[in-house]
Write a protein that holds these residues in place. Structure first.
Motif: not given
Length: 131
Positions: A76-79, A86-88, A94-95
């Motif tokens: 959910x956090x990544x989405x 829209x990070x690379x 890394x996160x």
């Protein structure tokens, strides 16, 4: 043993509260910091009071639930991050890889400690008959 080594309440001599025992990995009987023999492996017995940890069967339940819960939270956090900023791809790596690892290991350690403590308090054990 001094209070700092056992974790037991010096006034009453009782074992620590459940929350304290879970977070610090304390023996449910004496409060010694002896529950784990490594990052996630239980010690065979308490070095302070001799409580045999092998008599308790924590099993793989905590790992299954924790993997599902942490996986859902991270997904959910990544989405959200992807749709919002829209990070690379490397930012996601890394996160989320270290965060997932830390949450699973930390959560698994606490879940296993909680289950072992619960079995001890309820006098549950592997293959024992009730008296």
């Amino acid at each position: 043993m001094p209070e700092s080594e056992t974790g037991a309440d010096p006034k009453t001599g009782t074992a620590p509260a459940t929350g304290e025992a879970v977070v610090l990995g304390l023996c449910p009987k004496c409060g010694g910091k002896t529950l784990f023999d490594g990052l996630l492996k239980f010690a065979p017995r308490c070095r302070a009071c001799g409580l045999d940890y092998t008599q308790f069967n924590v099993g793989d339940g905590p790992a299954a639930f924790l993997t599902l819960i942490v996986g859902a939270i991270i997904a959910v956090l990544a989405i959200w991050l992807q749709l919002s900023f829209e990070p690379p791809f490397w930012v996601h790596v890394i996160l989320w890889v270290p965060l997932t690892t830390a949450l699973v290991i930390g959560g698994l350690r606490m879940a296993k400690a909680w289950l072992l403590g619960a079995e001890y308090r309820r006098r549950a054990g592997e293959g024992r008959l009730r008296d």
